[in-house]
Design a protein around this motif. Structure first.
Motif, mmCIF file in Angstrom:
data_model
loop_
_atom_site.group_PDB
_atom_site.id
_atom_site.type_symbol
_atom_site.label_atom_id
_atom_site.label_comp_id
_atom_site.label_asym_id
_atom_site.label_seq_id
_atom_site.Cartn_x
_atom_site.Cartn_y
_atom_site.Cartn_z
ATOM 1 N N GLY A 144 11.417 -3.521 -15.009
ATOM 2 C CA GLY A 144 11.804 -4.480 -13.987
ATOM 3 C C GLY A 144 10.785 -4.534 -12.863
ATOM 4 N N ALA A 145 10.197 -3.381 -12.536
ATOM 5 C CA ALA A 145 9.209 -3.339 -11.467
ATOM 6 C C ALA A 145 7.974 -4.167 -11.817
ATOM 7 C CB ALA A 145 8.813 -1.896 -11.182
ATOM 8 N N LEU A 148 8.725 -7.419 -10.505
ATOM 9 C CA LEU A 148 8.820 -7.449 -9.048
ATOM 10 C C LEU A 148 7.498 -7.159 -8.349
ATOM 11 C CD1 LEU A 148 12.175 -5.465 -8.721
ATOM 12 C CD2 LEU A 148 11.854 -7.919 -8.321
ATOM 13 N N CYS A 149 6.530 -6.636 -9.086
ATOM 14 C CA CYS A 149 5.293 -6.189 -8.456
ATOM 15 C C CYS A 149 4.597 -7.313 -7.687
ATOM 16 C CB CYS A 149 4.366 -5.605 -9.513
ATOM 17 S SG CYS A 149 2.913 -4.778 -8.834
ATOM 18 N N ARG A 150 4.621 -8.504 -8.228
ATOM 19 C CA ARG A 150 3.926 -9.605 -7.536
ATOM 20 C C ARG A 150 4.594 -9.952 -6.214
ATOM 21 N NH1 ARG A 150 6.006 -14.889 -8.428
ATOM 22 N NH2 ARG A 150 7.747 -14.985 -9.889
ATOM 23 N N TYR A 151 5.937 -9.781 -6.144
ATOM 24 C CA TYR A 151 6.639 -10.031 -4.884
ATOM 25 C C TYR A 151 6.228 -8.994 -3.840
ATOM 26 C CZ TYR A 151 9.669 -13.206 -7.483
ATOM 27 O OH TYR A 151 10.154 -14.239 -8.249
ATOM 28 N N VAL A 152 6.071 -7.756 -4.287
ATOM 29 C CA VAL A 152 5.677 -6.676 -3.392
ATOM 30 C C VAL A 152 4.256 -6.883 -2.882
ATOM 31 C CG1 VAL A 152 5.132 -4.207 -3.324
ATOM 32 C CG2 VAL A 152 7.255 -4.988 -4.405
ATOM 33 N N THR A 153 3.340 -7.167 -3.784
ATOM 34 C CA THR A 153 1.942 -7.308 -3.371
ATOM 35 C C THR A 153 1.749 -8.505 -2.448
ATOM 36 O OG1 THR A 153 1.456 -8.521 -5.416
ATOM 37 C CG2 THR A 153 1.044 -6.158 -5.418
ATOM 38 N N GLU A 154 2.494 -9.576 -2.695
ATOM 39 C CA GLU A 154 2.382 -10.750 -1.831
ATOM 40 C C GLU A 154 3.015 -10.500 -0.464
ATOM 41 O OE1 GLU A 154 4.083 -14.018 -3.941
ATOM 42 O OE2 GLU A 154 2.552 -14.002 -5.517
ATOM 43 N N ALA A 155 4.195 -9.871 -0.445
ATOM 44 C CA ALA A 155 4.917 -9.677 0.813
ATOM 45 C C ALA A 155 4.161 -8.769 1.769
ATOM 46 C CB ALA A 155 6.303 -9.112 0.535
ATOM 47 N N TYR A 156 3.534 -7.714 1.219
ATOM 48 C CA TYR A 156 2.877 -6.731 2.070
ATOM 49 C C TYR A 156 1.355 -6.814 2.008
ATOM 50 C CZ TYR A 156 7.643 -5.122 1.468
ATOM 51 O OH TYR A 156 9.016 -5.075 1.384
ATOM 52 N N LEU A 158 -0.852 -6.404 -0.369
ATOM 53 C CA LEU A 158 -1.458 -5.233 -0.980
ATOM 54 C C LEU A 158 -2.576 -5.660 -1.921
ATOM 55 C CD1 LEU A 158 1.832 -3.308 -1.825
ATOM 56 C CD2 LEU A 158 0.426 -3.141 0.247
ATOM 57 N N THR A 159 -3.655 -4.923 -1.925
ATOM 58 C CA THR A 159 -4.793 -5.245 -2.781
ATOM 59 C C THR A 159 -5.241 -4.004 -3.549
ATOM 60 O OG1 THR A 159 -6.350 -4.780 -0.984
ATOM 61 C CG2 THR A 159 -5.602 -7.067 -1.236
ATOM 62 N N ASP A 160 -5.878 -4.227 -4.687
ATOM 63 C CA ASP A 160 -6.440 -3.156 -5.512
ATOM 64 C C ASP A 160 -5.398 -2.106 -5.897
ATOM 65 O OD1 ASP A 160 -8.986 -4.325 -5.330
ATOM 66 O OD2 ASP A 160 -9.368 -3.313 -3.425
ATOM 67 N N GLY A 161 -4.142 -2.518 -5.994
ATOM 68 C CA GLY A 161 -3.094 -1.593 -6.401
ATOM 69 C C GLY A 161 -2.632 -0.647 -5.322
ATOM 70 N N ASN A 162 -3.274 -0.674 -4.151
ATOM 71 C CA ASN A 162 -2.896 0.221 -3.069
ATOM 72 C C ASN A 162 -1.500 -0.111 -2.569
ATOM 73 O OD1 ASN A 162 -5.364 1.667 -2.927
ATOM 74 N ND2 ASN A 162 -6.304 -0.066 -1.867
ATOM 75 N N GLY A 163 -0.597 0.860 -2.657
ATOM 76 C CA GLY A 163 0.772 0.651 -2.208
ATOM 77 C C GLY A 163 1.690 0.107 -3.281
ATOM 78 N N ALA A 164 1.147 -0.215 -4.453
ATOM 79 C CA ALA A 164 1.974 -0.767 -5.530
ATOM 80 C C ALA A 164 1.692 -0.065 -6.855
ATOM 81 C CB ALA A 164 1.735 -2.269 -5.667
ATOM 82 N N SER A 165 1.220 1.170 -6.795
ATOM 83 C CA SER A 165 0.917 1.902 -8.035
ATOM 84 C C SER A 165 2.170 2.110 -8.870
ATOM 85 C CB SER A 165 0.286 3.258 -7.701
ATOM 86 O OG SER A 165 -0.917 3.094 -7.005
ATOM 87 N N TYR A 166 3.265 2.496 -8.222
ATOM 88 C CA TYR A 166 4.503 2.754 -8.955
ATOM 89 C C TYR A 166 5.073 1.460 -9.521
ATOM 90 C CZ TYR A 166 9.285 4.142 -10.010
ATOM 91 O OH TYR A 166 10.486 4.356 -10.650
ATOM 92 N N TYR A 167 5.114 0.419 -8.717
ATOM 93 C CA TYR A 167 5.670 -0.859 -9.187
ATOM 94 C C TYR A 167 4.802 -1.481 -10.275
ATOM 95 C CZ TYR A 167 9.801 -1.746 -6.343
ATOM 96 O OH TYR A 167 11.076 -1.708 -5.821
ATOM 97 N N GLY A 168 3.555 -1.120 -10.311
ATOM 98 C CA GLY A 168 2.672 -1.666 -11.339
ATOM 99 C C GLY A 168 2.537 -0.784 -12.560
ATOM 100 N N SER A 169 3.412 0.216 -12.690
ATOM 101 C CA SER A 169 3.243 1.204 -13.766
ATOM 102 C C SER A 169 3.991 0.880 -15.045
ATOM 103 C CB SER A 169 3.699 2.587 -13.266
ATOM 104 O OG SER A 169 5.104 2.605 -13.045
#
Length: 223
Positions: A144-145, A148-156, A158-169
């Motif tokens: 599910g993440a 949702l990862c694109r919502y997280v990266t856009e909202a905050y 985030l670039t180069d996976g920084n801050g979204a490693s878990y959601y992008g896993s």
């Protein structure tokens, strides 16, 4: 695999066998309920405050640190046949939390995460096979993440996976291999029932974590 299901978050087909089919069907109501929480709806709307997102990462860090530790040292053959180093997520959460701590956002996990961690330890001491029910829920959540990862990266931003490693896993091939191992390891109906009950308990704890993070989000708040 003996059956084909549909991943609720993405709408794509996900192969499942006997055990994973029972787990999916048995926890469907919990999954759907979590999609309607204030936390989830705010994330989809792009209005989830950053500290709530990072708060979830902190909560999951506490939970997965405990679960992965107990799985790695469990002497149960069933657990050993399912647990694999490629399922480890703790380093990803640590990377994300370091990123946000450097930016001044470092919330502590709430009581619900502590309660989940305590239940994991109790379960490991009494019936370690039930840890696989917890693992099923947490590994499945990474699918599910992915959505949702694109919502997280856009909202905050985030670039180069920084801050979204878990959601992008999330990884469908990894999930399929995990599900196949789970199906092979849990052939006894009585054991399947216990693992299903554990998966339901895991969802209950995640719902409590989500409830804590949803407080005050009835009206969307700006990031």
């Amino acid at each position: 695999m003996t059956d084909t299901g549909t991943d609720i978050a993405t709408g794509t087909s996900v192969g499942t066998g006997t055990v994973t089919r029972r787990l999916r069907n048995g926890t469907r109501a919990w999954h759907e309920a979590l999609e309607t929480t204030g936390f989830a709806t705010a994330m989809l709307a792009g209005t989830l405050p950053l500290d709530r997102y990072v708060g979830q990462l902190a909560a999951y860090h506490m939970v997965l640190e405990t679960l992965e530790t107990e799985l790695a040292r469990a002497g149960c053959p069933s657990v050993a046949s399912v647990w694999s180093p490629d399922l480890v997520k703790l380093p990803l959460l640590e990377r994300d939390l370091r990123h946000f701590a450097a930016l001044g956002t470092a919330p502590e996990p709430g009581p619900a995460a502590q309660e989940f961690a305590e239940e994991i330890r109790r379960t490991a001491a009494t019936e370690p096979r039930e840890l696989l029910g917890f693992l099923y829920v947490l590994e499945g959540s990474t699918l599910g993440a992915m959505f949702l990862c694109r919502y997280v990266t856009e909202a905050y931003r985030l670039t180069d996976g920084n801050g979204a490693s878990y959601y992008g896993s999330g990884d469908r091939a990894r999930w399929t291999a995990f599900a196949e191992r789970l199906d092979r390891a849990l052939g006894e109906p009585a054991v399947q029932e216990r693992v299903l009950a554990a998966a339901e308990r895991a969802y209950r704890h995640i719902a409590l974590i989500s409830g804590e993070l949803s407080a005050g989000l009835d009206s969307p708040a700006p990031v």
